[in-house]
Design an enzyme around this catalytic site. Structure first.
Site, mmCIF file in Angstrom:
data_model
loop_
_atom_site.group_PDB
_atom_site.id
_atom_site.type_symbol
_atom_site.label_atom_id
_atom_site.label_comp_id
_atom_site.label_asym_id
_atom_site.label_seq_id
_atom_site.Cartn_x
_atom_site.Cartn_y
_atom_site.Cartn_z
ATOM 1 N N SER A 441 -21.883 23.156 -26.631
ATOM 2 C CA SER A 441 -22.804 22.022 -26.602
ATOM 3 C C SER A 441 -23.250 21.634 -28.009
ATOM 4 C CB SER A 441 -24.025 22.400 -25.760
ATOM 5 O OG SER A 441 -24.755 21.272 -25.376
ATOM 6 N N PRO A 442 -23.552 20.350 -28.220
ATOM 7 C CA PRO A 442 -24.085 19.943 -29.531
ATOM 8 C C PRO A 442 -25.373 20.693 -29.855
ATOM 9 C CG PRO A 442 -23.463 18.026 -28.230
ATOM 10 C CD PRO A 442 -23.393 19.202 -27.309
ATOM 11 N N GLN A 520 -20.698 13.856 -31.871
ATOM 12 C CA GLN A 520 -21.784 13.171 -31.167
ATOM 13 C C GLN A 520 -22.492 12.250 -32.154
ATOM 14 O OE1 GLN A 520 -25.729 14.956 -30.157
ATOM 15 N NE2 GLN A 520 -24.987 14.852 -28.039
ATOM 16 N N TYR A 601 -34.202 10.042 -28.537
ATOM 17 C CA TYR A 601 -33.754 9.415 -29.776
ATOM 18 C C TYR A 601 -33.572 7.908 -29.520
ATOM 19 C CZ TYR A 601 -33.250 14.241 -31.227
ATOM 20 O OH TYR A 601 -33.515 15.556 -31.510
ATOM 21 N N ARG A 649 -24.190 11.053 -23.496
ATOM 22 C CA ARG A 649 -25.209 12.015 -23.055
ATOM 23 C C ARG A 649 -26.469 11.250 -22.686
ATOM 24 N NH1 ARG A 649 -27.203 17.872 -25.344
ATOM 25 N NH2 ARG A 649 -25.328 18.446 -24.184
ATOM 26 N N ARG A 743 -26.980 28.105 -26.366
ATOM 27 C CA ARG A 743 -27.472 29.409 -26.827
ATOM 28 C C ARG A 743 -26.478 30.547 -26.628
ATOM 29 N NH1 ARG A 743 -31.933 26.558 -25.252
ATOM 30 N NH2 ARG A 743 -33.687 26.527 -26.699
#
Length: 807
Positions: A441-442, A520, A601, A649, A743
């Site tokens: 994942s980013p 991304q 964002y 996303r 993680r």
């Protein structure tokens, strides 16, 4: 009514409590050993369900000198349910604490192993589940007898006195008065309950025969989908629950039928499951399930127990289970601690995480059944696997242990080659074929200088590419200097940055063949110009700030910096910045591009009604809020190579009142799908600072599941997916196409390769790099060839050969 249907062997903590066992029973009239709350001489119990009765019995056993009075408004033999299923953990706790109750239960239990799933004239059976059930009335009789034998004062057909009065007259008041608890409501300002209704109606019935398995049956009617949950609770009796969405219930006309008419119609609809037999009711009524959560479980000397404190949907059978385990823990904590406040605090601290875990599983199960119509087109065995794993407590690996033949059949139907776990099957997006279903994942690293990725990024992304994932994603790469979150964020707004990224993609393609790398693209919007994460997440820079822009002039935090609302001209400039960055990304050699429209964002700020207050063509309705993100998507797609896939996303919920809902997320995904998106990366939250996420294992995957089945677009699931078992389960159930993990890949860059090794998989979905192949087996950690024990000492003190050992 306590709603108990079934539960597989639970993996949650709880159940057997070594602190309460028969050896701790005090002599009659003597002081309880180690009981620091011996001053609790008078105890009042409100409610005569299993939880209240069992708490009374346990506390009386611990100190026979106690005066314990229980009030129950109904008659002793009144009960509104039929069968009760208890898990092995709960039974273990009862066995430790009160062998007499356990022995009585054992005599009446009906046991079975199978689950039948019947849908569209197809029946599939999974075995190895190990259920035990008995009649609710018989359970109450056993507990009544036990309480009376111990000297508990049981008062039936009697309303309990006001809880305030009881609190003055008794040392402890246990409120076990159910989901509609009057005690909880009397002190609502302290307990702070939240009661949520749901979308289905159900009715609790019974049949005069025993199912030979737990049976789930789906009926597709002209008015919509209905489902039956059925299980035996006696040699000649079964519980039958009929459930359907509210709109189906009304369209069928159940809202206009009396009790008997409802029972007869249910029997007709599910005549095949019932073998043409009739159903019976016991003052049964259609109801909606209510999920109860309380911020606090005690107030002074009043404590909530069972459904008064919490509820969990009957589809995982946890009402009585939770209440009995509450009673076990409450008695143990009162036994252990020196004062009442400490004991009640310990009770809540111990039980709350167990209950929260159960409620998350129950919520997942409840919502699965609410949306069961989404899954009916799945292949039959995959539908059955999806149903069995719906709560996320039963997993692919767990089900394989229970029933390997069933799991193998599901994998074959899915298309897994022999010996290939679902996570190592390939997946195609446009012209890109991923060798497995794992995505790194980013993750923002905040380690760039002037937007330039350096050695850190080469090592970080390169290591994870070597680690076996099918797709490795960069962090959010910003389209302009002002679009950075922090001074440490990377960019693609200069040719030098593009060249630096080319160094990373070349390494991945040359040294980790088979691994794809994606970029991304995003813009920070109102969440920009902040410190590095470890210096103060979302905190403004002390100096060197740059101007912020957003859909509307709203700060992320109340005391945060105020962004400027973007003008029409600035919107045009931003579209061009995204398109220019995409051109550089293509030149840099990225295999996939993701547009970041999540986490508050810039583009996410246009989508959420909490952050977009515009009154022009880019604000207001969802269609208008979608306009600018779709324009950016189209601008990027126009310059991004046609054979390379593009994903988006989104935040599928803001976790805040008035924000983006799950229904909105479906429409957002549908809009991007209409514009040619190849997959939706489904995240949640981080849009507003006042969010209240419902964290838990795989907690975001239901949003991806819903989008996948309603929009029919591939999805990437994220959110506390931590094990390869989770990945296999989600993929095989059809809840997602790809799983993105963050993680776990920080903890272990070789997470995917290690997942393959742990499953004994050596195929093309996880090919070890040549320099690493010597490490493809776990290293030995100690001696494994020690002599095996040959003798055991019997209770008579004589040595005998261990079973199976030769003499």
């Amino acid at each position: 009514m306590t709603t108990d249907a079934w539960t597989p062997a639970s993996t949650a903590p709880g159940g057997a409590d070594p602190r309460l066992h028969d050896g701790q029973r005090p002599a009659a009239g003597g002081p309880p050993p180690r009981d620091g709350t011996g001053h609790l001489r008078r105890i009042a119990v409100i409610g005569g369900g299993p939880g209240g009765l069992y708490a009374a019995a346990l506390l009386k056993r611990l100190d026979p000198a106690r005066e314990i009075t229980l009030w129950e408004r109904n008659a002793p033999d009144d009960t509104f349910g039929f069968g009760v299923v208890l898990s092995d953990e709960t039974l273990g706790g009862i066995e430790h604490a009160d062998p007499q109750v356990y022995a009585a239960l054992q005599q009446d239990f009906v046991r079975w192993d199978d689950i039948d799933i019947v849908c569209r004239n197809s029946r599939h059976t999974s075995t190895g589940h190990g259920f035990a059930a008995l009649g609710r009335r018989r359970l109450l009789e056993i507990l009544h007898e036990r309480c009376r034998s111990l000297g508990v004062d049981l008062r039936f057909r009697a309303e309990a006195p006001d809880p305030a009065r009881l609190a003055q007259e008794y040392d402890l008041v246990i409120a076990a008065d159910g989901v509609h608890s009057t005690t909880r409501e009397a002190y609502a300002q302290v307990f702070r309950p939240r009661v949520a209704g749901h979308h289905c109606r159900y009715i609790w019935l019974a049949a005069d025969f025993a199912f030979d398995a737990f049976r789930f049956e789906v009926a597709e009617t002209p008015h919509g989908v209905m489902q039956l949950h059925g299980y035996p609770y006696a040699p000649d009796s079964s519980t039958v629950i009929v459930e359907m969405r509210e709109e189906v219930w009304r369209a069928t006309g159940f809202d206009e039928l009396d009790e008997q008419e409802s029972v007869e119609r249910c029997a007709k609809i599910f005549a095949d499951a019932l073998g043409g037999r009739s159903l019976k009711s016991n003052h049964s009524a259609w109801t909606t399930f209510r999920t109860v959560v309380n911020e606090h479980w005690s107030h002074g000397n009043i404590v909530l127990l069972g459904d008064a404190a919490h509820t969990a949907h009957f589809s995982i059978g946890s009402g009585t289970k939770l209440a009995v385990e509450d009673a076990l823990t409450l008695a143990a904590c009162l036994h252990e601690h020196p004062d009442l406040l400490t004991a009640l605090t310990a009770y809540e601290e111990e039980r709350r995480p167990v209950v929260a875990s159960t409620q998350r599983a129950a919520r997942a199960s409840l919502e699965w059944f609410e949306n069961i119509g989404l899954y009916l087109d799945q292949p039959p065995r995959r539908f059955a696997f999806n149903l069995l794993t719906r709560s996320r407590r039963v997993t692919h690996d767990n089900l394989r242990l229970r029933d390997p033949h069933f799991t193998d059949a599901v994998e074959r139907e899915f298309g897994c080659p022999p010996g290939t776990p679902p996570m190592f099957t390939p997946f195609r997006l446009r012209g890109l074929t991923l060798r497995n279903r794992v995505v790194v994942s980013p993750m923002d690293m905040y380690s760039a200088t002037d937007g330039l990725p350096g050695d850190f990024h080469l090592v970080h992304l390169g290591a994870r590419a070597l680690g076996g994932a099918g797709l490795v994603m960069t962090e959010m790469v910003c389209v302009s200097p002002e679009g950075r979150i922090t001074p440490g964020c990377t960019g693609l707004y200069t040719g030098r940055q593009a060249d630096a990224w080319r160094r990373v993609t070349d390494f991945v393609h040359d040294r980790a063949p088979g691994t794809a790398i994606g970029v991304q693209l995003g813009h920070s919007g109102r969440k920009g110009s902040t410190r590095l994460m470890w210096e103060g997440m979302d905190e403004p820079l002390p100096e060197g700030n740059w101007p912020l822009v957003a859909a509307s002039p709203l700060p992320y935090k109340p005391a945060g910096r105020l962004p400027r609302a973007l003008s029409r001209a600035q919107l045009t400039d931003l579209r061009q910045e995204f398109a220019a960055a995409a051109v550089r990304a293509a030149r840099s050699g990225f295999d996939l591009l993701e547009l970041h429209c999540a986490h508050g964002y810039l583009l996410s700020g246009f989508l959420s009604p909490l952050t977009n207050r515009r009154t022009d063509a880019y604000g207001g309705s969802l269609a208008k809020r979608l306009r600018f993100p779709l324009e950016v998507f189209d601008a990027v797609r126009a310059v991004w190579p046609a054979e390379r896939p593009m994903t988006v996303r989104i935040s599928a919920t803001d976790w805040a009142e008035g924000g983006t809902s799950a229904e909105d997320a479906v429409e957002i995904a549908r809009a991007f799908a209409a514009h040619g998106v190849d997959a939706i990366d489904v995240s949640t939250g981080q849009v507003v600072a006042e969010e209240r996420p419902e964290f838990g294992r795989s907690y975001q995957t239901p949003f991806a599941d819903r989008i996948r089945h309603e929009v029919r677009v591939p999805v990437i699931a994220v959110g506390a997916i931590s094990s390869w078992d989770d990945v296999n389960s989600l993929i095989l159930a059809g809840r997602t196409d790809l799983c993105a993990l963050a993680r776990p890949h920080l903890y272990d860059p070789n997470w995917t390769l290690h997942a393959a090794a742990e499953q004994g998989y050596t195929g093309p979905g996880a090919d070890w790099p040549a320099p690493y192949r010597a490490g493809s087996r776990p290293p030995r950690t100690g001696r494994t060839d020690a002599p095996k024990p040959r003798l055991t000492l019997t209770s008579r003190g004589a040595w005998e050969a261990a079973p199976g050992a030769g003499m």
